[in-house]
Design an enzyme around this catalytic site. Structure first.
Site, PDB file in Angstrom:
ATOM      1  N   ARG A  36      42.950  -3.174  62.948  1.00 12.64           N
ATOM      2  CA  ARG A  36      41.892  -3.890  63.474  1.00 12.64           C
ATOM      3  C   ARG A  36      41.974  -4.407  64.853  1.00 12.64           C
ATOM      4  NH1 ARG A  36      41.148  -4.491  58.260  1.00 12.64           N
ATOM      5  NH2 ARG A  36      43.205  -5.235  57.798  1.00 12.64           N
ATOM      6  N   HIS A  65      46.251   7.248  58.375  1.00  9.26           N
ATOM      7  CA  HIS A  65      44.700   7.386  59.091  1.00  9.26           C
ATOM      8  C   HIS A  65      44.713   6.406  60.255  1.00  9.26           C
ATOM      9  CE1 HIS A  65      40.363   6.968  59.419  1.00  9.26           C
ATOM     10  NE2 HIS A  65      40.196   7.694  58.312  1.00  9.26           N
ATOM     11  N   TYR A  68      40.052   2.659  63.286  1.00  9.02           N
ATOM     12  CA  TYR A  68      38.558   2.703  63.490  1.00  9.02           C
ATOM     13  C   TYR A  68      38.008   2.555  64.820  1.00  9.02           C
ATOM     14  CZ  TYR A  68      38.930   3.798  58.378  1.00  9.02           C
ATOM     15  OH  TYR A  68      39.088   3.952  57.220  1.00  9.02           O
ATOM     16  N   HIS A 105      38.749  10.303  62.896  1.00  3.90           N
ATOM     17  CA  HIS A 105      37.357  10.436  63.171  1.00  3.90           C
ATOM     18  C   HIS A 105      37.220  10.832  64.629  1.00  3.90           C
ATOM     19  CE1 HIS A 105      36.160   7.569  59.787  1.00  3.90           C
ATOM     20  NE2 HIS A 105      37.049   8.237  59.091  1.00  3.90           N
ATOM     21  N   GLU A 139      38.633  14.514  60.474  1.00  4.92           N
ATOM     22  CA  GLU A 139      37.719  14.179  59.190  1.00  4.92           C
ATOM     23  C   GLU A 139      36.266  14.423  59.300  1.00  4.92           C
ATOM     24  OE1 GLU A 139      38.618  10.249  57.749  1.00  4.92           O
ATOM     25  OE2 GLU A 139      37.100  10.658  55.939  1.00  4.92           O
ATOM     26  N   ASP A 175      36.000  14.332  53.561  1.00  7.47           N
ATOM     27  CA  ASP A 175      35.806  13.374  52.852  1.00  7.47           C
ATOM     28  C   ASP A 175      34.376  13.449  51.745  1.00  7.47           C
ATOM     29  OD1 ASP A 175      34.407  10.602  52.188  1.00  7.47           O
ATOM     30  OD2 ASP A 175      36.109   9.872  53.403  1.00  7.47           O
ATOM     31  N   HIS A 178      31.446  11.265  52.781  1.00 11.27           N
ATOM     32  CA  HIS A 178      30.933  11.473  54.233  1.00 11.27           C
ATOM     33  C   HIS A 178      30.240  12.669  54.167  1.00 11.27           C
ATOM     34  CE1 HIS A 178      34.535   8.958  56.101  1.00 11.27           C
ATOM     35  NE2 HIS A 178      33.704   8.252  55.596  1.00 11.27           N
ATOM     36  N   HIS A 212      39.508  13.139  51.278  1.00  9.88           N
ATOM     37  CA  HIS A 212      39.381  11.748  50.763  1.00  9.88           C
ATOM     38  C   HIS A 212      38.356  11.736  49.563  1.00  9.88           C
ATOM     39  CE1 HIS A 212      40.616  10.185  54.851  1.00  9.88           C
ATOM     40  NE2 HIS A 212      41.292  10.532  54.273  1.00  9.88           N
ATOM     41  N   ASP A 225      27.997   5.514  55.862  1.00 11.48           N
ATOM     42  CA  ASP A 225      29.370   5.613  55.416  1.00 11.48           C
ATOM     43  C   ASP A 225      29.474   4.239  54.482  1.00 11.48           C
ATOM     44  OD1 ASP A 225      31.774   6.112  54.845  1.00 11.48           O
ATOM     45  OD2 ASP A 225      32.782   5.786  56.711  1.00 11.48           O
ATOM     46  N   HIS A 227      31.568   3.762  50.638  1.00 16.44           N
ATOM     47  CA  HIS A 227      32.122   4.282  49.738  1.00 16.44           C
ATOM     48  C   HIS A 227      31.633   3.424  48.402  1.00 16.44           C
ATOM     49  CE1 HIS A 227      35.602   5.909  52.724  1.00 16.44           C
ATOM     50  NE2 HIS A 227      34.309   5.952  53.093  1.00 16.44           N
ATOM     51  N   GLU A 257      39.673   6.127  48.916  1.00 14.05           N
ATOM     52  CA  GLU A 257      39.587   4.885  49.782  1.00 14.05           C
ATOM     53  C   GLU A 257      38.517   4.158  49.174  1.00 14.05           C
ATOM     54  OE1 GLU A 257      40.171   7.408  54.075  1.00 14.05           O
ATOM     55  OE2 GLU A 257      38.353   7.619  53.154  1.00 14.05           O
TER      56      GLU A 257
HETATM   57 ZN   LIG Z   1      34.149   6.685  55.098  1.00 13.74          ZN
HETATM   58 ZN   LIG Z   2      37.659   9.007  54.610  1.00 11.22          ZN
END
Ligand SMILES: [Zn+2]
Ligand SMILES: [Zn+2]
Length: 274
Positions: A36, A65, A68, A105, A139, A175, A178, A212, A225, A227, A257
């Site tokens: 974060r 991973h 973000y 990503h 990804e 993924d 995705h 994923h 996106d 999940h 995830e």
């Molecule tokens: Zn995602």
């Molecule tokens: Zn993912």
């Protein structure tokens, strides 16, 4: 598939293993920095030792991973620079912990072609900076906003723009949520076959190194996106039944995830095994 999950690292990265065992996961993905924020402390040497000894004990395939916040295709040079150096730092942390791959990503840019080239440059920099075996996995993204990586062609273009020597350390993470959100309909047997035939033609299945596994809250092609728990979303159980039984992917790690109920979701996946 070696079914696992993205586990939390509260209390230290080595704590991910006991969480995975509670969840009945057989492979682990973690963050190797605070996801974060931009700031992150180096690992304490004894935490690295604990992590490595847990890895030896459990023998689980490991992936990291990336955070973000990063945008490796950013038009803003300052953000791009910060993103690229974070990627190199994360790759170095993977090397330190003995983690085989770092999933990330690509980032976003309104200029697709220019953006893809920038991502390749960021990859090359990270690989040049970090000697070793740890690999970077691009990804497949949902294609939200100006995000890149939601077409197989984007991913192929990034890989191909990385010079040959470094390219060997670049793979791909698929993924399921995705890809479906991006418009690849793998929800039916026919669509599943078409999707992976397409992947093979454009990127090459040889470069597929991890999955994923997430169901998708929204409809095919939504480019959003979100999940969902396995079988509860728009993908349904069919693609997951096909995936867990697909011999081409038998050796690959596949991480949930869904953020919670990992054990339940893993039970659902295992119930699909023939
Ligand atoms: Zn995602
Ligand atoms: Zn993912």
């Amino acid at each position: 598939m070696i079914l696992g999950a993205h586990e939390g690292i509260a209390g230290g990265v080595s704590r991910a293993f006991e969480r995975a065992e509670q969840d009945t996961a057989k492979s682990i993905q973690i963050f190797v920095r605070n996801p974060r924020g931009w700031a992150s402390k180096p690992f304490e040497p004894d935490e690295v030792e604990r992590f490595r000894s847990e890895a030896r004990r459990t023998r689980m395939p490991l992936a990291a991973h990336s955070i973000y916040l990063a945008n490796h295709a950013a038009a803003d040079p300052e953000l791009r620079e910060k993103s690229w150096s974070t990627l190199a730092d994360e790759l170095a942390r993977c090397e330190q912990l003995g983690i085989a791959s770092l999933v990330f990503h690509p980032g976003s840019n309104a200029d697709v072609e220019g953006g893809l080239k920038l991502v390749a440059e960021g990859i090359e920099r990270a690989i040049d900076a970090v000697k070793g075996k740890a690999r970077l996995l691009i990804e497949i993204t949902a294609g939200q906003g100006k995000s890149l990586g939601w077409r197989f062609e984007h991913v192929a273009a990034i890989r191909e723009a990385v010079p040959g020597q470094a390219r060997r350390r670049v793979g791909v993470c698929f993924d399921t949520c995705h890809a479906f959100a991006a418009g690849y309909d793998l929800s039916t047997t026919e669509g599943y076959e078409r999707t992976f035939r397409d992947f093979d033609g454009v990127i090459g299945l040889d470069h597929l190194s991890a999955f994923h596994l997430n169901d998708c809250k929204k409809a095919l092609g939504c480019r959003v996106d979100r999940h969902e728990h396995i079988g509860d979303g728009a993908l349904g159980l069919t693609p997951f039944r096909l995936l867990v039984n697909d011999r081409r992917f038998a050796e690959l790690p596949a991480f949930l995830e869904t953020e919670m109920r990992f054990r339940e979701n893993l039970d659902v996946l295992r119930s699909l095994l023939r």
